[in-house]
Design a protein around this motif. Sequence first.
Motif: not given
Length: 396
Positions: A223-229, A194-199, A251-254
């Motif tokens: 495992f989420d450290e980037t707000g991807a999930v 998800a992080v690699k492909y920005g999905v 993540q707060p914005e979402f």
Amino acid sequence: MEFRYSDKVLGMRPSIIRELLKQMSDPSLISFAGGNPAADSFPVADIRAFSDKLLETDPVGMLQYSVTEGYGPLREACRDFANRKWPVVKKSDEVIITSGSQQVIEFMAKLLCNEGDVVAVEEPAFLGAYNSMRSFGAVLRGVPLQPDGVDLEALEAAFAAEPKPKFFYCIPNFQNPTGYTTSAAKRKAIYELAVKYGVPVLEDDPYGALRISGEDVPPIKHFDETGAVVYAGSFSKILCPGMRLAYCAGQPEFITKMVTAKQGSDVHTNVWAQRVCERMLRETDMNAHIARLQAIYREKANHMMAQLNEKLSGAVSYVRPEGGMFIWAKLPDEVPAGEFARQCLEKKLAVVPGSAFYTDSAVDQPFVRLNFSTPTKEQIDRGVAVMAEVLAEMTK
């Protein structure tokens, strides 16, 4: 008056499961078709006691409008509940209370999808999720499942293909309809892809507490450290579905965008249910309650599997689920699942043909989904006997 329906509405398909459940008014019908919790799993006494107490001590707070994002103490209680085994909801995440996890799925599609956008989905998967995504014009890109979770090579190909998916939808714990559990290694790999492909990933976890065997596995969100999930947890299966309560962390914005979407949908989730749920989480032994649920489902699942082994051995195969509510049974290749389901229904047994859970439901699949949480043991015995009778007739 003739109503001119939108293209989106015309493209929506009724849920075969809900259509089957309409026939449940017939007391002679046995249903393996739904996904309802066991009737004896509901904490009726606690719900009644907390409701009465809150209505007595704070009637206005129970009956007045509330904030869209949800009752503050419940949001904190949900954070603690999600983190009871591992860090799942981070300090940097926000939480919103929704009207069931179905609403989380709908808002995810509403916020991210324009007409014709692609969503990557486990295949097979929850029919209600497919319908929500399609209602916003999304095109579904199915990714095949294996008994330990999604096929990672196929997932990477789905992420790399153009147009890029707007998000990936998955149910890692005791998946609906297959009952499969995604391994810890695959969960970490899903996050990394998800992080690699920005999905982004929508992790739907309505069944996670209903483990009946094996070891617990941390959510992808752990495992989420980037707000991807984006993580969706539900109380429909561990308290009761009638309360229509779930929570979503991301993540707060979402989550802020989701609050805006909810304001235009239902203003806020049922306040009575939120307040009672918060008291349940804070003032009852939820570990003991969940252990009782697990015992109920373990007994029912083992009973259904024993019946399948006894009456359909060699004819029907399945992967033993470690929890949840469903057994995904494979029929003999020469038996059309749709016709099998029709003949079972004629004999007063409702099962769901596997094609309902695929992105192209017109293609027959050699599977049926069997629910073990709703029927009694006696109904399981009679229902499996009907399956054996129908299979015998269809394979003469």
